[in-house]
Design a protein around this motif. Structure first.
Motif, mmCIF file in Angstrom:
data_model
loop_
_atom_site.group_PDB
_atom_site.id
_atom_site.type_symbol
_atom_site.label_atom_id
_atom_site.label_comp_id
_atom_site.label_asym_id
_atom_site.label_seq_id
_atom_site.Cartn_x
_atom_site.Cartn_y
_atom_site.Cartn_z
ATOM 1 N N LEU A 1 0.842 -1.198 0.000
ATOM 2 C CA LEU A 1 0.000 0.000 0.000
ATOM 3 C C LEU A 1 0.876 1.246 0.000
ATOM 4 N N ASP A 2 0.570 2.168 -0.916
ATOM 5 C CA ASP A 2 1.390 3.389 -0.988
ATOM 6 C C ASP A 2 0.628 4.464 -1.755
ATOM 7 N N GLU A 3 1.195 5.683 -1.773
ATOM 8 C CA GLU A 3 0.634 6.746 -2.584
ATOM 9 C C GLU A 3 1.767 7.563 -3.184
ATOM 10 N N TYR B 1 -3.443 6.849 -4.776
ATOM 11 C CA TYR B 1 -3.355 5.731 -3.836
ATOM 12 C C TYR B 1 -3.379 4.436 -4.651
ATOM 13 N N ALA B 2 -2.566 3.487 -4.258
ATOM 14 C CA ALA B 2 -2.544 2.215 -4.981
ATOM 15 C C ALA B 2 -2.287 1.065 -4.020
ATOM 16 N N ALA B 3 -2.919 -0.067 -4.325
ATOM 17 C CA ALA B 3 -2.695 -1.304 -3.580
ATOM 18 C C ALA B 3 -2.333 -2.380 -4.595
ATOM 19 N N ALA B 4 -1.304 -3.163 -4.287
ATOM 20 C CA ALA B 4 -0.853 -4.203 -5.214
ATOM 21 C C ALA B 4 -0.556 -5.483 -4.453
ATOM 22 N N PHE C 1 -0.676 -6.040 5.287
ATOM 23 C CA PHE C 1 -0.413 -4.858 4.483
ATOM 24 C C PHE C 1 1.026 -4.387 4.721
ATOM 25 N N LEU C 2 1.711 -4.076 3.645
ATOM 26 C CA LEU C 2 3.093 -3.612 3.707
ATOM 27 C C LEU C 2 3.102 -2.119 3.441
ATOM 28 N N ALA D 1 7.542 -3.873 -5.340
ATOM 29 C CA ALA D 1 6.567 -4.111 -6.416
ATOM 30 C C ALA D 1 5.746 -2.859 -6.690
ATOM 31 N N ILE D 2 5.279 -2.211 -5.639
ATOM 32 C CA ILE D 2 4.451 -1.019 -5.833
ATOM 33 C C ILE D 2 5.279 0.139 -6.357
ATOM 34 N N LYS D 3 6.549 0.201 -5.966
ATOM 35 C CA LYS D 3 7.424 1.257 -6.479
ATOM 36 C C LYS D 3 7.637 1.095 -7.979
#
Length: 211
Positions: free
Chosen positions: A83-85, A98-101, A140-141, A169-171
Motif C-alpha cells: 500500500l502506498d501513494e 493511492y494504490a494497492a498491489a 499490508f506492507l 513491487a508497488i514502487k
C-alpha cells in the motif's frame, strides 16, 4: 520490452460492448486501446493503424479507451498487499494516487486519485479495496506514513512497516504509471480529473491482463 510483449497477448479483457456501429474492426480497436495503454502517443497509434488500412482520428482512438470503461477484475485474495501513494499532477494541480498491489503476483488491486493524503481518505480507499477483494487476512506492507498505519489500525487490518523488499513491487508500478502519462512524467495535461482516473483504471486492467 514487457509492454511490447503484451501487445501480442490475449485481448479478451477488452470489452467492446459500447460499440454501436461496426465501422472499425474489433481487432483494430483493441490494438488501438492496447497501444495507448502501452504508452504510445495517439499520433503514433494513428500511424500504426493507418498502415494496417484503418484510418481513424486521434480523438476517435482516444474515445475507444474512454468508452470501453475498462476495470480491474475483483475477487482477489492476496496474502500480502503493498500500500502506498504518490504525487500525480493533472494540469496545474497536484493529486495523490493511492494504490494497492499484490506483491506476490505484481497485480494492481485498486487505484484512486485524491486531492490530498489524510487518514480519512485512506479509510475510504481501504473500504473500497475491501469491497472489491478479500483482504481481511492479508498483511499490508507500508512505509512510515502515519496516516496509512492509523487507517489500517482503525480498520482492524494487519500491517508491517517495510521500506523495500516486497514493497518494491508497488514502487515499480508507480514508475511504470508515471511513464505512461502524456508527458512521460507524472503529469496529465489538458484533461479532467475523471478522464485521468478512467485512464488509470484502464491501465490497471491492461497491466493485470494475461500476456
Amino acid at each position: 520490452m514487457a509492454e511490447i510483449a503484451r501487445l501480442s497477448g490475449c485481448t479478451d479483457w477488452i470489452d467492446l460492448d459500447f460499440v454501436e456501429r461496426q465501422r472499425t474492426p474489433e481487432r483494430a480497436m483493441k490494438l488501438g486501446i492496447q497501444l495507448q495503454l502501452a504508452g504510445l502517443s495517439l499520433s503514433n497509434t494513428v500511424s500504426i493503424l493507418d498502415k494496417l488500412g484503418v484510418e481513424r482520428s486521434r480523438k476517435a482512438i482516444y474515445d475507444w479507451g474512454q468508452k470501453a470503461n475498462l476495470q480491474p477484475i475483483d475477487g482477489r485474495s492476496p496474502n500480502h498487499v503493498a500500500l502506498d501513494e504518490t504525487a500525480i499532477r493533472i494540469n496545474d494541480q497536484q493529486f495523490w494516487l493511492y494504490a494497492a498491489a499484490d506483491p506476490d503476483t505484481n497485480d494492481l488491486l485498486h487505484l484512486r486519485l485524491f486531492a490530498t493524503t489524510t487518514t480519512v481518505l485512506t479509510e475510504i480507499f481501504l473500504r473500497e479495496l475491501r469491497q472489491k477483494h478479500n483482504v481481511e487476512s492479508a498483511v499490508f506492507l507500508v512505509d512510515g506514513a502515519q496516516h496509512l498505519q492509523t487507517a489500517l489500525a482503525r480498520a482492524g487490518l494487519r500491517f508491517q512497516t517495510e521500506r523495500d523488499g516486497n514493497r518494491n513491487a508497488i514502487k515499480r508500478i508507480f514508475r511504470e504509471l508515471k511513464r505512461r502519462t502524456s508527458s512521460f512524467s507524472n503529469c496529465f495535461s489538458h484533461v479532467e480529473l475523471q478522464t485521468a482516473e478512467n485512464w488509470l483504471q484502464a491501465f490497471v486492467a491492461w497491466f493485470n491482463a494475461p500476456n
